[in-house]
Design a protein around this motif. Structure first.
Motif, short mmCIF file in Angstrom:
data_model
loop_
_atom_site.label_atom_id
_atom_site.label_comp_id
_atom_site.label_asym_id
_atom_site.label_seq_id
_atom_site.Cartn_x
_atom_site.Cartn_y
_atom_site.Cartn_z
N LEU A 1 -7.27 -11.66 -22.33
CA LEU A 1 -5.80 -11.62 -22.45
C LEU A 1 -5.18 -11.17 -21.13
CD1 LEU A 1 -3.21 -11.79 -24.12
CD2 LEU A 1 -3.58 -9.42 -24.81
N ASN A 2 -5.81 -10.18 -20.49
CA ASN A 2 -5.29 -9.70 -19.22
C ASN A 2 -5.32 -10.79 -18.15
OD1 ASN A 2 -4.51 -7.29 -17.44
ND2 ASN A 2 -6.31 -8.09 -16.37
N ARG A 3 -6.37 -11.61 -18.14
CA ARG A 3 -6.44 -12.71 -17.17
C ARG A 3 -5.29 -13.69 -17.39
NH1 ARG A 3 -12.90 -14.30 -17.35
NH2 ARG A 3 -13.70 -12.20 -16.95
N PHE A 4 -5.00 -13.99 -18.65
CA PHE A 4 -3.91 -14.91 -18.97
C PHE A 4 -2.57 -14.34 -18.53
CE2 PHE A 4 -0.57 -16.04 -22.04
CZ PHE A 4 -0.49 -17.41 -21.80
N LEU A 5 -2.32 -13.06 -18.86
CA LEU A 5 -1.06 -12.43 -18.50
C LEU A 5 -0.94 -12.26 -16.98
CD1 LEU A 5 -0.81 -9.69 -21.28
CD2 LEU A 5 0.38 -11.88 -21.17
N MET A 6 -2.07 -11.93 -16.33
CA MET A 6 -2.04 -11.77 -14.88
C MET A 6 -1.77 -13.10 -14.18
SD MET A 6 -2.25 -8.71 -13.80
CE MET A 6 -2.49 -9.18 -12.09
N ALA A 7 -2.27 -14.20 -14.77
CA ALA A 7 -1.99 -15.52 -14.20
C ALA A 7 -0.49 -15.79 -14.22
CB ALA A 7 -2.74 -16.59 -14.97
N GLY A 8 0.16 -15.46 -15.36
CA GLY A 8 1.61 -15.63 -15.44
C GLY A 8 2.34 -14.71 -14.48
N LEU A 9 1.87 -13.47 -14.37
CA LEU A 9 2.51 -12.51 -13.46
C LEU A 9 2.39 -12.98 -12.01
CD1 LEU A 9 2.32 -8.66 -13.64
CD2 LEU A 9 1.80 -9.79 -11.49
N ILE A 10 1.19 -13.42 -11.64
CA ILE A 10 0.97 -13.86 -10.26
C ILE A 10 1.80 -15.09 -9.94
CG2 ILE A 10 -0.75 -14.83 -8.68
CD1 ILE A 10 -2.80 -12.98 -10.02
N ALA A 11 1.88 -16.03 -10.89
CA ALA A 11 2.67 -17.25 -10.67
C ALA A 11 4.14 -16.90 -10.48
CB ALA A 11 2.49 -18.20 -11.84
N THR A 12 4.66 -16.02 -11.34
CA THR A 12 6.06 -15.60 -11.23
C THR A 12 6.30 -14.84 -9.92
OG1 THR A 12 6.16 -15.39 -13.63
CG2 THR A 12 7.90 -14.34 -12.37
N TYR A 13 5.37 -13.97 -9.60
CA TYR A 13 5.49 -13.16 -8.39
C TYR A 13 5.47 -14.05 -7.14
CZ TYR A 13 4.21 -9.56 -4.95
OH TYR A 13 4.16 -8.73 -3.85
N MET A 14 4.54 -15.00 -7.10
CA MET A 14 4.45 -15.89 -5.94
C MET A 14 5.70 -16.75 -5.82
SD MET A 14 1.76 -15.07 -4.40
CE MET A 14 1.80 -16.39 -3.18
N GLY A 15 6.23 -17.20 -6.97
CA GLY A 15 7.47 -17.98 -6.93
C GLY A 15 8.62 -17.18 -6.35
N MET A 16 8.70 -15.90 -6.74
CA MET A 16 9.74 -15.03 -6.21
C MET A 16 9.58 -14.85 -4.71
SD MET A 16 10.32 -10.97 -6.78
CE MET A 16 8.93 -10.75 -5.65
N LEU A 17 8.34 -14.65 -4.25
CA LEU A 17 8.11 -14.45 -2.82
C LEU A 17 8.50 -15.69 -2.02
CD1 LEU A 17 4.68 -12.57 -2.61
CD2 LEU A 17 6.98 -11.62 -2.33
N ILE A 18 8.09 -16.86 -2.52
CA ILE A 18 8.39 -18.11 -1.81
C ILE A 18 9.90 -18.32 -1.73
CG2 ILE A 18 8.19 -20.62 -1.96
CD1 ILE A 18 5.42 -20.16 -3.23
N PHE A 19 10.60 -17.97 -2.80
CA PHE A 19 12.04 -18.20 -2.84
C PHE A 19 12.79 -17.17 -1.99
CE2 PHE A 19 16.22 -17.38 -4.82
CZ PHE A 19 16.77 -18.65 -4.73
N CYS A 20 12.30 -15.93 -1.93
CA CYS A 20 13.08 -14.84 -1.33
C CYS A 20 12.66 -14.48 0.09
CB CYS A 20 12.96 -13.59 -2.20
SG CYS A 20 13.70 -13.76 -3.84
N VAL A 21 11.38 -14.72 0.47
CA VAL A 21 10.91 -14.19 1.74
C VAL A 21 11.68 -14.74 2.93
CG1 VAL A 21 9.11 -15.96 2.13
CG2 VAL A 21 8.80 -13.61 3.01
N ALA A 22 12.15 -15.99 2.84
CA ALA A 22 12.90 -16.57 3.96
C ALA A 22 14.28 -15.93 4.10
CB ALA A 22 13.03 -18.08 3.77
N ARG A 23 14.74 -15.26 3.06
CA ARG A 23 16.07 -14.63 3.08
C ARG A 23 16.03 -13.15 3.47
NH1 ARG A 23 15.90 -18.67 -0.51
NH2 ARG A 23 17.74 -19.99 -0.81
N VAL A 24 14.83 -12.63 3.73
CA VAL A 24 14.71 -11.22 4.12
C VAL A 24 15.39 -11.00 5.47
CG1 VAL A 24 13.07 -9.44 4.84
CG2 VAL A 24 12.60 -10.81 2.82
N LYS A 25 16.17 -9.93 5.55
CA LYS A 25 16.87 -9.57 6.78
C LYS A 25 16.13 -8.40 7.44
CE LYS A 25 21.17 -10.89 4.50
NZ LYS A 25 22.48 -10.43 3.97
N PRO A 26 15.40 -8.63 8.52
CA PRO A 26 14.56 -7.59 9.14
C PRO A 26 15.31 -6.31 9.48
CG PRO A 26 14.05 -9.73 10.08
CD PRO A 26 15.28 -9.93 9.22
N HIS A 27 16.59 -6.40 9.84
CA HIS A 27 17.31 -5.19 10.24
C HIS A 27 17.49 -4.22 9.07
CE1 HIS A 27 20.70 -7.54 8.56
NE2 HIS A 27 21.27 -6.36 8.36
#
Length: 250
Positions: free
Chosen positions: A151-177
């Motif tokens: 069950l943890n593998r299944f839930l972690m797969a969903g968490l990782i997919a959601t997390y990676m989607g968030m990173l891909i969408f947001c990382v380009a918008r990060v403001k270093p300052h």
């Protein structure tokens, strides 16, 4: 028959259990608390918390290795410290996990309530939904560590997919300052949450039995699992603190 890479009792499965135990509601609070001192000061506290909790976890593994058969914190304390040590461990263990269980069951009921209202236009007493949540997960635990692992593998797969989607969408918008804010006055504020964010020690006796007492595998599980949690927290900090100004606003 040759075992698969993710077969029950594998190092990878153990690592995912560690990560799943670490990542919880505390992750949402991390940027709020660490944002007060800034990214670089909070990074030092994050590394300090990870080092301390990983080191103590490795010590627990060594202690666990001195006992034969399947043990837990209470039985280890009883054999090592006697009757009073066993009693103290039992009380503190019960208090800690009763508090955690109440918090997560209440939160699980709230999630089910939101889901039913948003997608089914149905409202049920959250207390009943918390009971349903507890029964469903209780059944998973009842069938043993293997079922929890799957069950943890299944839930972690969903968490990782959601997390990676968030990173891909947001990382380009990060403001270093925004990551240059520094205020050492609040340096220690996030430490309690950072410590509990790496709180997986209660799983060590169970994971040791799950890996059939192989302490070498247990060390790999702890080092790999805690390091993966560290990377997840670090990227989460960069994204949130790099997008949201310290003073608020857009």
């Amino acid at each position: 028959m040759k075992k698969t890479f993710l077969s029950p009792g594998s190092v990878v499965g153990g690592m995912l259990l560690i990560v799943g135990s670490c990542i919880g509601a505390g992750m949402l609070a991390l940027p709020i608390l660490t944002g007060l001192s800034g990214f670089l000061p909070s990074l030092s506290m994050l590394l300090l918390a990870w080092s301390f909790m990983t080191f103590t976890a490795l010590l627990v593994v060594e202690v666990n290795g001195w006992f034969y058969g399947q043990v837990n914190f209470v039985s280890m304390a009883g054999q090592a410290l006697g009757r009073w040590g066993r009693g103290f461990a039992w009380v503190t263990y019960l208090f800690l996990f009763y508090s955690l269980m109440v918090a997560y069951i209440a939160g699980g009921g709230g999630i089910l309530d939101s889901f039913l209202q948003d997608f089914c236009n149905t409202q049920i007493n959250p207390a009943y939904l918390s009971l349903v949540f507890a029964v469903l997960l209780g059944l998973v635990v009842f069938f043993g560590t293997k079922s929890v692992d799957y069950l943890n593998r299944f839930l972690m797969a969903g968490l990782i997919a959601t997390y990676m989607g968030m990173l891909i969408f947001c990382v380009a918008r990060v403001k270093p300052h925004l990551l240059t804010h520094v205020n050492f006055t609040y340096l220690l504020y996030p430490l309690p949450v950072l410590i509990t964010s790496f709180g997986f020690h209660n799983m060590i006796p169970t994971l040791t039995a799950y890996l059939k007492g192989d302490l070498r595998k247990m060390r790999l599980v702890i080092l790999g699992g805690s390091f993966l949690a560290l990377i997840i927290y670090l990227l989460w900090e960069i994204v949130v603190l790099g997008l949201v100004p310290f003073a608020g606003g857009g």
